[in-house]
Structure formats: C-alpha cells, structure tokens
Write an enzyme that holds these catalytic residues in place. Structure first.
Site, PDB file in Angstrom:
ATOM      1  N   GLU A  93      35.228 -70.548  31.332  1.00 13.14           N
ATOM      2  CA  GLU A  93      35.288 -70.355  29.881  1.00 13.14           C
ATOM      3  C   GLU A  93      36.564 -69.579  29.568  1.00 13.14           C
ATOM      4  OE1 GLU A  93      32.417 -67.585  28.055  1.00 13.14           O
ATOM      5  OE2 GLU A  93      32.200 -69.050  26.444  1.00 13.14           O
ATOM      6  N   CYS A 101      31.438 -69.344  21.589  1.00 15.05           N
ATOM      7  CA  CYS A 101      30.709 -69.677  22.826  1.00 15.05           C
ATOM      8  C   CYS A 101      30.473 -71.168  22.931  1.00 15.05           C
ATOM      9  CB  CYS A 101      29.396 -68.914  22.877  1.00 15.05           C
ATOM     10  SG  CYS A 101      28.454 -69.025  21.361  1.00 15.05           S
ATOM     11  N   LYS A 159      23.641 -52.631  19.084  1.00 16.48           N
ATOM     12  CA  LYS A 159      24.989 -52.154  19.404  1.00 16.48           C
ATOM     13  C   LYS A 159      25.992 -53.262  19.135  1.00 16.48           C
ATOM     14  CE  LYS A 159      27.465 -52.120  23.163  1.00 16.48           C
ATOM     15  NZ  LYS A 159      28.792 -52.390  22.581  1.00 16.48           N
ATOM     16  N   GLU A 215      22.087 -65.311  25.224  1.00 12.58           N
ATOM     17  CA  GLU A 215      22.924 -66.382  24.686  1.00 12.58           C
ATOM     18  C   GLU A 215      24.310 -66.129  25.261  1.00 12.58           C
ATOM     19  OE1 GLU A 215      25.433 -68.276  23.153  1.00 12.58           O
ATOM     20  OE2 GLU A 215      25.144 -67.362  21.182  1.00 12.58           O
TER      21      GLU A 215
HETATM   22  P1  NAI Z   1      30.937 -58.750  27.247  1.00 17.37           P
HETATM   23  O1  NAI Z   1      29.846 -59.653  27.664  1.00 17.37           O
HETATM   24  O2  NAI Z   1      31.347 -57.669  28.161  1.00 17.37           O
HETATM   25  O3  NAI Z   1      30.555 -58.058  25.846  1.00 17.37           O
HETATM   26  C1  NAI Z   1      29.501 -58.399  25.020  1.00 17.37           C
HETATM   27  C2  NAI Z   1      28.717 -57.159  24.630  1.00 17.37           C
HETATM   28  O4  NAI Z   1      28.058 -56.626  25.774  1.00 17.37           O
HETATM   29  C3  NAI Z   1      29.534 -56.021  24.063  1.00 17.37           C
HETATM   30  O5  NAI Z   1      28.817 -55.414  23.026  1.00 17.37           O
HETATM   31  C4  NAI Z   1      29.666 -55.063  25.239  1.00 17.37           C
HETATM   32  O6  NAI Z   1      29.869 -53.741  24.862  1.00 17.37           O
HETATM   33  C5  NAI Z   1      28.325 -55.228  25.899  1.00 17.37           C
HETATM   34  N1  NAI Z   1      28.265 -54.888  27.317  1.00 17.37           N
HETATM   35  C6  NAI Z   1      29.259 -54.924  28.242  1.00 17.37           C
HETATM   36  N2  NAI Z   1      28.787 -54.558  29.457  1.00 17.37           N
HETATM   37  C7  NAI Z   1      27.467 -54.293  29.295  1.00 17.37           C
HETATM   38  C8  NAI Z   1      26.424 -53.894  30.184  1.00 17.37           C
HETATM   39  N3  NAI Z   1      26.645 -53.718  31.475  1.00 17.37           N
HETATM   40  N4  NAI Z   1      25.185 -53.738  29.685  1.00 17.37           N
HETATM   41  C9  NAI Z   1      24.945 -53.947  28.388  1.00 17.37           C
HETATM   42  N5  NAI Z   1      25.876 -54.319  27.510  1.00 17.37           N
HETATM   43  C10 NAI Z   1      27.131 -54.499  27.949  1.00 17.37           C
HETATM   44  O7  NAI Z   1      32.184 -59.640  26.903  1.00 17.37           O
HETATM   45  P2  NAI Z   1      33.736 -59.189  26.851  1.00 17.37           P
HETATM   46  O8  NAI Z   1      34.096 -58.391  28.067  1.00 17.37           O
HETATM   47  O9  NAI Z   1      33.974 -58.571  25.549  1.00 17.37           O
HETATM   48  O10 NAI Z   1      34.475 -60.578  26.936  1.00 17.37           O
HETATM   49  C11 NAI Z   1      34.816 -61.155  28.193  1.00 17.37           C
HETATM   50  C12 NAI Z   1      34.568 -62.643  28.196  1.00 17.37           C
HETATM   51  O11 NAI Z   1      33.187 -62.911  28.002  1.00 17.37           O
HETATM   52  C13 NAI Z   1      35.241 -63.422  27.092  1.00 17.37           C
HETATM   53  O12 NAI Z   1      36.553 -63.731  27.376  1.00 17.37           O
HETATM   54  C14 NAI Z   1      34.382 -64.647  27.031  1.00 17.37           C
HETATM   55  O13 NAI Z   1      34.742 -65.557  28.032  1.00 17.37           O
HETATM   56  C15 NAI Z   1      33.010 -64.107  27.303  1.00 17.37           C
HETATM   57  N6  NAI Z   1      32.270 -63.858  26.057  1.00 17.37           N
HETATM   58  C16 NAI Z   1      31.418 -64.793  25.639  1.00 17.37           C
HETATM   59  C17 NAI Z   1      30.744 -64.629  24.449  1.00 17.37           C
HETATM   60  C18 NAI Z   1      29.806 -65.640  23.967  1.00 17.37           C
HETATM   61  O14 NAI Z   1      29.373 -65.581  22.815  1.00 17.37           O
HETATM   62  N7  NAI Z   1      29.417 -66.593  24.766  1.00 17.37           N
HETATM   63  C19 NAI Z   1      30.952 -63.467  23.604  1.00 17.37           C
HETATM   64  C20 NAI Z   1      31.846 -62.482  24.179  1.00 17.37           C
HETATM   65  C21 NAI Z   1      32.492 -62.718  25.338  1.00 17.37           C
END
Ligand code: NAI
Ligand code: MG
Length: 788
Positions: free
Chosen positions: A396, A299, A191, A265
């Site tokens: 972060e 990240c 996804k 990650e």
């Molecule tokens: P997120 O962690 O919610 O999104 C990442 C992925 O997880 C997306 O594909 C989303 O649809 C999916 N997802 C969301 N809730 C889920 C659940 N309960 N079960 C399974 N999959 C789920 O991140 P978001 O809300 O887009 O960004 C928020 C903050 O997270 C950012 O500002 C940043 O600080 C951090 N972040 C860190 C990343 C990294 O690579 N370390 C990448 C993305 C966000």
C-alpha cells in the site's frame, strides 16, 4: 487584447482561495493550545506537540500528548456516563445525534476549512465530500438509535468503546466511529491521529454546545503510545480501529484473550479493472477520483489499474493527457485537484517505496510542471512495467501513485485483482452489465463499485476481506458492530470437564480393539501422518476406542482439501439446504447407534443429543436460503446490493462436551453459508464425529467440504490459527487456549470466535439462528448504477 479575450485564449484558472480567517479565529479562541475533552470539560494542556498545516509547514496549534493518566480519566468519565446514556430511550439518544448533525451542517464551512488546513486535502473535497458525509452519518444513525430495540431486539451496547482513527479523513472517520457507537448506547474515548487532531476538538465543542451529557464523548489527543494506552485499558469493552495493517495486527495481539470487541478497518491495494468495452472517458474520470482523491491517501484507493490489453495503449495515452491537467497546489484554492500530503514523513515513505519499485524495474511517469515549494506536495504519478511481485504493486503506497498492469481475459483480471493480501474494495468498468455482474461476485473485496468509484454512504456497510480487516462501518452491519447479545454478557465459566482417570497404558493393550477410527480428508478416510493413535476412554477410564493423533501435516492436507472444495460457496443455497436436510435425515436413521456411541464415551444417555443434532441440521438447512442480503438506496443514482458471502475455509475446533452436537452446532451454520470446514472434534470424545463420515458420504456432501482431523484440540487449533489458508477459526475451549488462538491468528488476520472458557451451552436454541450465521459470513456491498 483585452483581459477577457486573454482569459479565453489561455483558459487558465485564476486563484480562488477560501479564507482561513474563521478557522484561525476558532483556534485563537483556544489560545492555539488544547488539552483533552474529558467528562465534558477541557483539561489543562499537558506536554504538547504541534498540529501543522502540511501545505506550508506552519504550526496551527499545540495539542496535548495524552498520557496513561489522561486515558484513565477519559475511560472513567465514559464508564460513569455509560449507564445513564445507555438507559436513555433510543428516541432521546437519537435527538442528540440529530442535534449534532444539524450543528455540523450549520458550521460546515468552518469544519471544512479547518480540515483542509490541518490535513492538506483540497477544500473542494472537505467541503463537498467529507463534511456532508459526516452530517449524513449522524442523521442516519439518529434513526438507528430510535429503531434499535425493534431491529436488534436482544442486543445491548458493549459499554465503553475505545476508538482510534487515522489522519486521512479525520472528521469522517470520527463520525463513522462515534455515530453508531452512540446510537447503540455506548460511550466513547476517541483518539484522533497525531497529524490531524483539530476537527475532533472542534467536534468536542459541538457536542458540548449540543448539550450531550458529560462523559459520553471523550477526545484524547496523542500519538501511538496514547492509542496503545486505550487499547490496553482494562475497563474498555470494545476497540474500533482504522489505520495501517501493521498497527491493526499489534492491536489484534494486544486484545487477544481480553474479551474486548474488536473491529479493524485496515489497508488496501484495490484493483481498478477496465474492460475493453468500457466507456473510456468515464473510466478515466473515475480513475482520477479513485487514485488522486485525497492525494491517494485513501484506504480503498483504486491504486492498481488493470486494463484490458486491447485498449491499453489508448487508455494509457488518454490517462497521461488527463494527468497533465490535474492541478497540484494550495489546498484552500477551490480549483485545485491535488493538495498536500499529510506530513513530510509520508512524502519520504512514498519516495522510498518509489525508489525500491524503480530498482525492481518500474517505469515512472509524472506530468511536466513545477510543484509548489514549501509543502508536502507530490505529483500525480503513473507506474508501468511492473510484475505482481514489484513492491509498488504489492505494498500500500498511500499516495498519488497509480500502478498499471494489463490483462487479456476476464479470468486473468479476476486472478490479478485477487492476487493481494488485501481485500477492501474493487472497481469494474464495462458497458456490458452481464460481464460486470459476473465479475463482482468473484472479487474478494468488501466493496465493489461498478462503473463508479469511491462512493460512500452511511446506509451502506464499508469494510474489508482478508488483511484489510474485519467488521463493517455503516448500515445494519455497522450498527451490529457496536452491539452484542445481552446473554453473552452474563455467561459464567464453563464447568471443568471431568478428566478420565489417568492410567499407565501399555499401548499394545489397545490391540483388542478392531480398528482405529480414521480421519476424513478430501472425501477419503485418512490415516494420521504421525502413525500414532490416541485412546478414547469412558469416564471410568475404560478404553472405548482409538482415533488418529493428527498433526500439522494432517491439518495442511485438510486445509488444502477444503480450499479445493470452495465451489461449495457458489453452490446454490437451495442445493446446500437440500444436502444439509439429507445429512440430518441420514443421521436420524442411525440415531440409536449414535446415541449408544455417546453413552459409551460419556456415560450420558445420548438420545437427546442426537435428536438435537438432527434438529440443528434442519435449522441451518432452513437458514441456507434465508439468511441473505439487502438492497440499499444511497442518495446517489445507484443501488448497493449488500451480498452475504461466506468467509471461505473455516477451522472449527469443537468443545470437549457434547461429542456430536458440539461439532454439529458449529459446522452446520458454517456449511449453510457456503464455507468449507476443517473440523477438530471433541478431544476427549471424538468417536461420534469419526462415525459421521459414513453419514456424510451418503448425503451427497461434496468431497473436501467437511474434513475431520482428530487429535489434541489445542495444538491442532494452533496450527489452524497459524495457517494462512484458513480464513476464520472458531475455537471452543479454555480461556488460555482461546488467547493463544486469537494471538496466533494475526498473520492473515483471520476472524475468530472463541469461547474463552465460558459456558456457551450449544444445546441452547439461541444458537439456532443468526449468532453463528453472522460470524460465518461477511457482507460485500456491490454498487450498481441505477435509477432515473
Ligand atoms: P498508523 O496505523 O500508525 O496510525 C493510525 C492511528 O493509530 C493513529 O491514530 C496512531 O496514533 C494510532 N497508533 C499508532 N500506533 C498505535 C498502537 N501501537 N496502538 C494503538 N494506536 C496506535 O498509520 P501511520 O503510521 O499514520 O501511517 C502509515 C501507513 O499506514 C500509511 O502510509 C498507510 O499505508 C497506512 N494507513 C492506512 C490507513 C487506512 O485507512 N487504511 C490510515 C492510515 C495509515
Ligand atoms: Mg496537521
């Protein structure tokens, strides 16, 4: 003045836009509306949402919000495809990966433009960094597919992998997930993130054209709920996730007890350390890459500048000057440095964090000039006047915001650098190679760049320490994350231990026993905090001894002792080996006594078990100086030293069976690799381990390296799981208690191994090798400039 003379006078950039036409034509060819890619076909679009260009807010296409039924269909397709795909020869699978790599290169500009349109990152980055790395990843893993059977002889793929990725590197994260999964013989349901689905859909079409068998790659679009449906699907064997630490913890809790493989990650707050002897101009350019690459939505972004006080003023002045030359604007413009953030919610999130930070005393600097209107743009930002507790230092931010702090000594730099719940990456700038190589091992981070930053390569593992997650992507470690030992899939339920007949004891009856066996904490015998003891019985129910009934307080003391003994992790491997050999030898001297003790508790002749325990100590003494790292040669002027490091303090809860070997088989690999241990021995037959402290004391094991707390295995395991001072926890016991351990360990995301009620027979020699060594270690990749 003529035009050329004018240009020389201002030296300004003209517009250099990259055309979006081909990407738009591809979207048009799908009517700007997409279903999922399941079983090699496009499904009919369902309920959809817009995928937007964050530089201007325009909708690029509608994508389908995946339902639980969609996920079911995708998992069913992946399941059906698994057998034929995993039984293809590695060479055949490799050829598909190679074909995908070639197709990505052939269409690289289309991918780059589409990525920039959908995500907002500068075309310079998608064209020169993201897409080339994607191709490189598929090439690299084409090779792994072919060499797998030789390099991982006993390993098998998990089966169906659910993969959930973020929006910051949409296609690159897809490649990091799909390439190793497919190489290993898994099939996938992936996804993409809701803001950036389009390149994953283009990738699906590439797979189709490359003739990839149907169902091997399934792409389901959607939001968090769709991700949760993947995580919770019972027919998925492994989850790989990249994203926020918050969602990572939700996924850890959701997969607890299911036996699903898991790699996470997660976020970071990576330090960027500049020493006074650094090449300052290079360090400034590095910093631009560290924090303003991809608008800081990285990240491993070097988001915490730690600069030595003696050069602080000069460095900050130069940095501000450099910031004023960074160009923010249309991501499709080839001479833009900073593009658009992915979505308006992210802009708001960052603004909120900045407000909080300012209230807490932070001073914000932004260069002059206007931002383009109408899109998700933010200026490069520098934050000063902060203490470690400031929100902007601790959290972060995931945006173009750098926080700066200073330090005086290398020790202080290390302390500041490690003062975070995260541990993804770190950067060190110094012209003194001795200093840089002294600092790198002290940084608690999965990747360390020396005099460089944000280098990535398919051959070099990437992933975090602490709350930045576990598991690695890339390199040998990354391949290992998609494989498991073949025998593990065939384990049966462990035989239920025969409980000693229950008796209504008068506690005073035990007084004829001369003593209660003590616990062992920080190199000293310790009485239990509770003041209570527990009876130890033979199978007939006869009392054979007593041990202390350990509680939360005893675990706390033991963890403190184990943390205080972490110098063990930097003790030479040779020395650790000598101590383990010595332990084995001293145990062997007393084999008759230990065999008798086993017999007294279990009724079994213990001689064989003692002999195996001695042998196991020898085995891991032998491993201490052999299970080590590698040097990778990425296509850059650098080498990456993959260092095998211990996890830190490990909780080890031994099985009820095999009173001596059950503990020794687990602590020996942990100790060999440099971890310190809090050991909870068999709950029913703990006396073999309480006897061990005398052997430990005569074997030069430093105080605090092995701590023994007796008591109820499950409640002590819970305390260990919840303790933030414990870095990893191994638990041998029932399925229910294993679930509890995995759930309770989310607070600091400790790595766990649990036996889940399965019959892991620790007397088997398969446990003499890398099975537990791998679980007792993590790999740190140190990038060092090297080469002509
Ligand atoms: P997120 O962690 O919610 O999104 C990442 C992925 O997880 C997306 O594909 C989303 O649809 C999916 N997802 C969301 N809730 C889920 C659940 N309960 N079960 C399974 N999959 C789920 O991140 P978001 O809300 O887009 O960004 C928020 C903050 O997270 C950012 O500002 C940043 O600080 C951090 N972040 C860190 C990343 C990294 O690579 N370390 C990448 C993305 C966000
Ligand atoms: Mg978008």
């Amino acid at each position: 003045m003529n035009k050329i003379a004018q240009i020389f006078q201002t030296l300004d950039y003209g517009p250099a836009p990259e055309g979006p036409e081909q990407a738009m034509a591809w979207l048009d060819s799908h009517g700007r509306k997409f279903g999922h890619f399941i079983d090699g076909e496009w499904t009919k679009p369902g309920k959809t949402f817009a995928s937007r260009n964050p530089a201007n807010g325009e909708s690029l296409a509608q994508v389908t919000d995946g339902t639980a039924e969609d996920v079911n269909a995708a998992v069913a397709a992946a399941r059906a495809a698994f057998k034929p795909w995993s039984t293809l020869s590695g060479y055949e699978r490799g050829k598909y990966l190679y074909a995908i790599a070639r197709a990505i290169q052939k269409h690289s500009r289309l991918f780059a433009v589409l990525e920039t349109l959908d995500n907002g990152k500068p075309i310079r980055e998608s064209r020169d960094v993201d897409i080339p790395l994607v191709a490189r990843h598929f090439y690299h893993h084409a090779g792994w597919a072919q060499h797998l059977s030789r390099e991982f002889p006993d390993a098998v793929p998990y089966g169906v992998c659910g993969q959930i990725i973020p929006w910051n590197f949409p296609l690159l994260m897809l490649a990091w997930k799909i390439a190793p999964a497919l190489a290993a013989g898994n099939t996938v349901v992936l996804k993409p993130a809701e803001f950036t689905s389009l390149t994953a859909l283009l990738f699906a079409e590439i797979c189709d054209r490359a003739g990839l068998p149907k169902g091997v790659v399934n792409i389901v679009t959607g939001e968090g709920d769709t991700g949760a449906a993947i995580v919770n699907h019972p027919d998925i064997d492994k989850i790989a996730f990249t994203g926020s630490t918050e969602v990572g913890k939700i996924i850890r809790a959701a997969t607890a007890g299911t036996g699903k493989g898991l790699s996470l990650e997660l976020g970071g707050k990576s330090p960027y350390i500049v020493f006074e002897d650094a090449d300052i101009d290079s360090a400034i350019e590095g910093l631009v890459d560290a924090i303003w690459f991809n608008q800081g939505q990285v990240c491993c972004a070097g988001s915490r500048l730690l600069v030595q006080e003696s050069i602080e003023t000069r460095f900050i002045t130069k940095l501000k000057k450099r910031m004023s030359t960074l160009r923010v604007g249309d991501p499709l413009d080839k001479s833009i440095d900073i593009g658009a953030l992915v979505a308006q919610v992210q802009v708001e999130r960052i603004r909120d964090l900045m407000k909080r930070g300012t209230k807490e005393g932070a001073i914000i600097y932004e260069p002059d000039g206007d931002l383009p209107g109408g899109g998700c743009f933010l200026k490069p930002t520098l934050v000063t006047n902060v203490s470690p507790a400031n929100t902007l230092v601790a959290e972060e931010i995931f945006g173009p915001v750098l926080v700066a702090m200073s330090f005086r000594t290398p020790e202080e730099a290390v302390a500041l650098a490690n003062n975070t719940k995260y541990g993804l990456a770190a950067t060190v700038w110094s012209e003194n190679i001795n200093l840089a190589l002294d600092i790198a091992p002290k940084l608690k981070a999965g990747v360390v760049w020396i005099n460089g930053t944000n280098n990535f390569d398919a051959a070099v593992g990437f992933g975090g320490y602490k709350e930045s997650g576990f598991g690695r992507e890339g390199g040998r470690e990354g391949m290992g994350a998609y494989l498991k030992p073949g025998w593990e899939k065939t384990l049966k339920a462990a035989p239920v231990a025969k409980a000693a007949p229950a008796k209504d004891d008068n506690p005073l009856d035990a007084t004829h026993l001369d003593q209660t066996a003590k616990m062992y904490i920080g190199g000293k015998q310790a009485r239990p905090d509770s003041g209570y003891s527990r009876p130890v019985r033979d199978p007939a129910g006869k009392l054979v001894g007593e041990v202390g009934d350990g509680n939360r307080k005893d675990i706390r003391n033991a963890v403190e002792a184990a943390r205080g003994a972490l110098a063990w992790s930097t003790t030479a491997a040779h020395t650790r080996a000598q101590i383990l050999y010595f332990l084995a030898e001293n145990l062997d001297y007393r084999r008759a006594e230990f065999a008798a003790r086993i017999k007294a508790q279990t009724g079994d002749d213990g001689a064989g078990e003692v002999a195996l325990a001695v042998e196991r100590l020898f085995a891991f003494a032998g491993w201490a100086d052999k299970y080590d790292g590698a040097v990778h040669n990425p296509p850059l002027r650098a080498v990456a030293a993959a260092m095998v490091e211990p996890l830190g303090v490990m909780g080890v809860v031994a099985p009820a069976a095999l009173p001596l070997l059950g503990s020794v088989a687990l602590i020996a690999p942990a100790l060999a690799m440099g971890n310190t241990v809090v050991l909870v021995p068999s709950g029913t037959s703990p006396l073999s381990v309480t006897d061990l402290y005398q052997v430990i004391e005569t074997s030069d094991v430093p105080s605090g390296v092995i701590n023994i707390v007796t008591g109820d295995s499950v409640s002590l395991a819970k305390t260990l799981a919840e303790h933030d001072g414990v870095d990893a926890l191994w638990f041998a016991g029932s399925a229910d208690a294993s679930t509890m351990v995995e759930k309770a360990s989310i607070t600091n995301l400790k790595q766990t191994w649990t036996s889940r009620g399965l019959n892991y027979d620790l007397s088997d020699r398969r446990f003499e090798g890398d099975y537990f060594l791998g679980k007792a270690t993590q790999v740190k990749n140190v990038w060092i400039p090297y080469g002509a």
